[in-house]
Design a protein around this motif. Sequence first.
Motif, PDB file in Angstrom:
ATOM      1  N   ILE A  59       0.920  -1.287  -0.166  1.00  0.00           N
ATOM      2  CA  ILE A  59       0.101   0.100   0.047  1.00  0.00           C
ATOM      3  C   ILE A  59       0.921   1.244  -0.045  1.00  0.00           C
ATOM      4  CG2 ILE A  59      -2.004  -1.177   1.090  1.00  0.00           C
ATOM      5  CD1 ILE A  59      -1.258   0.259   3.724  1.00  0.00           C
ATOM      6  N   ILE A  60       0.501   2.207  -0.743  1.00  0.00           N
ATOM      7  CA  ILE A  60       0.829   3.408  -0.591  1.00  0.00           C
ATOM      8  C   ILE A  60      -0.061   4.518  -0.086  1.00  0.00           C
ATOM      9  CG2 ILE A  60       2.220   5.324  -2.039  1.00  0.00           C
ATOM     10  CD1 ILE A  60       2.875   3.208  -4.192  1.00  0.00           C
ATOM     11  N   VAL A  61       0.472   5.029   1.117  1.00  0.00           N
ATOM     12  CA  VAL A  61      -0.310   6.048   1.899  1.00  0.00           C
ATOM     13  C   VAL A  61       0.063   7.577   1.679  1.00  0.00           C
ATOM     14  CG1 VAL A  61      -1.292   6.589   4.265  1.00  0.00           C
ATOM     15  CG2 VAL A  61      -0.643   4.163   3.763  1.00  0.00           C
ATOM     16  N   PRO A  62      -0.549   8.267   1.191  1.00  0.00           N
ATOM     17  CA  PRO A  62      -0.350   9.999   0.966  1.00  0.00           C
ATOM     18  C   PRO A  62      -0.652  10.555   2.444  1.00  0.00           C
ATOM     19  CG  PRO A  62      -2.488   9.269   0.440  1.00  0.00           C
ATOM     20  CD  PRO A  62      -2.083   7.932   0.595  1.00  0.00           C
ATOM     21  N   PRO A  63      -0.076  11.452   2.751  1.00  0.00           N
ATOM     22  CA  PRO A  63      -0.170  12.089   3.946  1.00  0.00           C
ATOM     23  C   PRO A  63      -1.538  12.270   4.426  1.00  0.00           C
ATOM     24  CG  PRO A  63       1.282  13.225   2.636  1.00  0.00           C
ATOM     25  CD  PRO A  63       0.868  12.229   1.825  1.00  0.00           C
ATOM     26  N   THR A  64      -2.439  12.497   3.471  1.00  0.00           N
ATOM     27  CA  THR A  64      -4.130  12.698   3.561  1.00  0.00           C
ATOM     28  C   THR A  64      -4.435  11.402   4.463  1.00  0.00           C
ATOM     29  OG1 THR A  64      -4.468  11.941   1.559  1.00  0.00           O
ATOM     30  CG2 THR A  64      -4.577  14.293   1.993  1.00  0.00           C
ATOM     31  N   LEU A  65      -3.840  10.204   4.345  1.00  0.00           N
ATOM     32  CA  LEU A  65      -4.385   9.096   4.984  1.00  0.00           C
ATOM     33  C   LEU A  65      -3.442   8.515   5.865  1.00  0.00           C
ATOM     34  CD1 LEU A  65      -5.836   7.190   1.808  1.00  0.00           C
ATOM     35  CD2 LEU A  65      -7.044   8.815   3.651  1.00  0.00           C
ATOM     36  N   GLY A  66      -2.375   9.381   6.355  1.00  0.00           N
ATOM     37  CA  GLY A  66      -1.342   8.863   7.013  1.00  0.00           C
ATOM     38  C   GLY A  66      -1.070   9.721   8.326  1.00  0.00           C
TER      39      GLY A  66
ATOM     40  N   GLY B 271       0.127  13.015   8.020  1.00  0.00           N
ATOM     41  CA  GLY B 271      -0.281  14.312   7.827  1.00  0.00           C
ATOM     42  C   GLY B 271       0.587  15.286   8.142  1.00  0.00           C
ATOM     43  N   ASP B 272       0.609  16.242   8.950  1.00  0.00           N
ATOM     44  CA  ASP B 272       1.738  17.278   9.401  1.00  0.00           C
ATOM     45  C   ASP B 272       2.339  17.079  10.625  1.00  0.00           C
ATOM     46  OD1 ASP B 272      -0.425  18.041  10.800  1.00  0.00           O
ATOM     47  OD2 ASP B 272      -0.428  19.992  10.535  1.00  0.00           O
ATOM     48  N   ARG B 273       1.737  15.659  11.369  1.00  0.00           N
ATOM     49  CA  ARG B 273       2.566  15.650  12.453  1.00  0.00           C
ATOM     50  C   ARG B 273       3.916  14.982  12.312  1.00  0.00           C
ATOM     51  NH1 ARG B 273      -1.038  11.212  15.411  1.00  0.00           N
ATOM     52  NH2 ARG B 273      -1.632  10.940  13.308  1.00  0.00           N
ATOM     53  N   GLU B 274       4.917  15.317  13.167  1.00  0.00           N
ATOM     54  CA  GLU B 274       6.292  15.170  12.975  1.00  0.00           C
ATOM     55  C   GLU B 274       6.622  13.936  14.003  1.00  0.00           C
ATOM     56  OE1 GLU B 274      10.751  16.947  12.783  1.00  0.00           O
ATOM     57  OE2 GLU B 274       9.006  18.173  12.874  1.00  0.00           O
ATOM     58  N   LEU B 275       6.975  12.801  13.612  1.00  0.00           N
ATOM     59  CA  LEU B 275       7.238  11.609  14.396  1.00  0.00           C
ATOM     60  C   LEU B 275       8.655  11.562  14.259  1.00  0.00           C
ATOM     61  CD1 LEU B 275       4.478   9.297  13.011  1.00  0.00           C
ATOM     62  CD2 LEU B 275       4.466  10.741  14.878  1.00  0.00           C
ATOM     63  N   ASP B 276       9.325  10.549  14.971  1.00  0.00           N
ATOM     64  CA  ASP B 276      10.708  10.232  15.287  1.00  0.00           C
ATOM     65  C   ASP B 276      11.406  10.080  13.951  1.00  0.00           C
ATOM     66  OD1 ASP B 276      10.379  10.542  17.943  1.00  0.00           O
ATOM     67  OD2 ASP B 276      10.555   8.486  18.453  1.00  0.00           O
ATOM     68  N   ASP B 277      10.826   8.928  13.130  1.00  0.00           N
ATOM     69  CA  ASP B 277      11.360   8.494  11.836  1.00  0.00           C
ATOM     70  C   ASP B 277      10.767   9.027  10.677  1.00  0.00           C
ATOM     71  OD1 ASP B 277      13.171   7.156  13.393  1.00  0.00           O
ATOM     72  OD2 ASP B 277      11.771   5.422  13.481  1.00  0.00           O
ATOM     73  N   ILE B 278       9.501   9.675  10.947  1.00  0.00           N
ATOM     74  CA  ILE B 278       8.846  10.054   9.524  1.00  0.00           C
ATOM     75  C   ILE B 278       8.503  11.505   9.804  1.00  0.00           C
ATOM     76  CG2 ILE B 278       6.555   9.815   8.545  1.00  0.00           C
ATOM     77  CD1 ILE B 278       6.310   7.218  10.053  1.00  0.00           C
ATOM     78  N   PRO B 279       9.118  12.333   8.590  1.00  0.00           N
ATOM     79  CA  PRO B 279       9.073  13.960   8.716  1.00  0.00           C
ATOM     80  C   PRO B 279       7.474  14.122   8.248  1.00  0.00           C
ATOM     81  CG  PRO B 279      10.615  13.014   7.215  1.00  0.00           C
ATOM     82  CD  PRO B 279       9.894  11.932   7.632  1.00  0.00           C
ATOM     83  N   PRO B 280       7.048  15.460   8.598  1.00  0.00           N
ATOM     84  CA  PRO B 280       5.603  15.698   8.186  1.00  0.00           C
ATOM     85  C   PRO B 280       5.470  15.757   6.722  1.00  0.00           C
ATOM     86  CG  PRO B 280       6.704  17.540   9.659  1.00  0.00           C
ATOM     87  CD  PRO B 280       7.695  16.520   9.292  1.00  0.00           C
ATOM     88  N   HIS B 281       4.092  15.452   6.211  1.00  0.00           N
ATOM     89  CA  HIS B 281       3.768  15.431   4.886  1.00  0.00           C
ATOM     90  C   HIS B 281       4.304  14.170   4.188  1.00  0.00           C
ATOM     91  CE1 HIS B 281       2.040  19.223   6.069  1.00  0.00           C
ATOM     92  NE2 HIS B 281       3.410  19.748   6.279  1.00  0.00           N
ATOM     93  N   SER B 282       4.700  13.326   4.885  1.00  0.00           N
ATOM     94  CA  SER B 282       5.446  12.148   4.146  1.00  0.00           C
ATOM     95  C   SER B 282       4.441  11.254   3.304  1.00  0.00           C
ATOM     96  CB  SER B 282       6.128  11.366   5.250  1.00  0.00           C
ATOM     97  OG  SER B 282       7.283  11.939   5.468  1.00  0.00           O
ATOM     98  N   ILE B 283       4.705  10.552   2.329  1.00  0.00           N
ATOM     99  CA  ILE B 283       4.202   9.673   1.514  1.00  0.00           C
ATOM    100  C   ILE B 283       4.731   8.280   1.779  1.00  0.00           C
ATOM    101  CG2 ILE B 283       3.808   8.621  -0.753  1.00  0.00           C
ATOM    102  CD1 ILE B 283       3.627  11.300  -1.799  1.00  0.00           C
ATOM    103  N   LEU B 284       3.853   7.553   2.470  1.00  0.00           N
ATOM    104  CA  LEU B 284       4.728   6.134   3.024  1.00  0.00           C
ATOM    105  C   LEU B 284       4.230   4.997   2.207  1.00  0.00           C
ATOM    106  CD1 LEU B 284       3.612   6.918   6.558  1.00  0.00           C
ATOM    107  CD2 LEU B 284       5.864   7.570   5.467  1.00  0.00           C
ATOM    108  N   CYS B 285       5.112   3.921   2.013  1.00  0.00           N
ATOM    109  CA  CYS B 285       4.823   2.807   1.415  1.00  0.00           C
ATOM    110  C   CYS B 285       4.997   1.481   2.514  1.00  0.00           C
ATOM    111  CB  CYS B 285       5.767   2.574   0.202  1.00  0.00           C
ATOM    112  SG  CYS B 285       5.949   3.787  -0.973  1.00  0.00           S
ATOM    113  N   PHE B 286       3.879   0.698   2.230  1.00  0.00           N
ATOM    114  CA  PHE B 286       4.066  -0.481   3.321  1.00  0.00           C
ATOM    115  C   PHE B 286       3.809  -1.777   2.737  1.00  0.00           C
ATOM    116  CE2 PHE B 286       2.521   3.005   5.731  1.00  0.00           C
ATOM    117  CZ  PHE B 286       3.286   2.980   7.170  1.00  0.00           C
ATOM    118  N   GLU B 287       4.475  -2.817   3.087  1.00  0.00           N
ATOM    119  CA  GLU B 287       4.265  -4.153   2.727  1.00  0.00           C
ATOM    120  C   GLU B 287       3.650  -4.591   4.084  1.00  0.00           C
ATOM    121  OE1 GLU B 287       7.569  -6.289   0.892  1.00  0.00           O
ATOM    122  OE2 GLU B 287       8.192  -4.434   0.153  1.00  0.00           O
ATOM    123  N   VAL B 288       2.449  -5.316   3.884  1.00  0.00           N
ATOM    124  CA  VAL B 288       1.774  -5.772   5.142  1.00  0.00           C
ATOM    125  C   VAL B 288       1.701  -7.424   4.901  1.00  0.00           C
ATOM    126  CG1 VAL B 288       0.680  -3.637   6.005  1.00  0.00           C
ATOM    127  CG2 VAL B 288      -0.651  -5.103   4.502  1.00  0.00           C
TER     128      VAL B 288
END
Length: 136
Positions: free
Chosen positions: A104-111, A113-130
């Motif tokens: 799955i590829i999750v745009p920030p709108t579904l991830g 968003g603008d939150r800053e996490l330890d390993d994930i910058p704000p507005h990041s597009i994320l790819c997952f294998e689940v």
Amino acid sequence: SGCATYSEDDKSGFDKKIEKFIAKSDVHYERSESGLYYSIESEGEGEYIKYTDEVSFTYVGKFLSGQTFDGKNKRTPVTFKVSQLIEGWKEAFMYLKKGGKAKIIVPPTLGYGDRELDDIPPHSILCFEVEIVDVR
């Protein structure tokens, strides 16, 4: 879900980045109405996962660059109530059953968003294998 409100231009920009990434990959993705991109490798068996279920799954999370940010030890399942997950995962899990596998590829709108996490910058597009290990 993320706190930011994204404009149509923002969403279109995310789509363009994702589509460019997909064009370079050998994986065929579907795009849902919400903007989630998904590729079901295997649906799994039994009943589809429901919003009220608790799910154990393994995953690897990467950025579009290919850099892994989470799930390096992907053999150890994590367990969450579906209702506690980010929007992109909630939606993707509805397409799966126990034993199911998806990319799955999750745009920030579904991830996140603008939150800053330890390993994930704000507005990041994320790819997952689940991979779904168990559903309760």
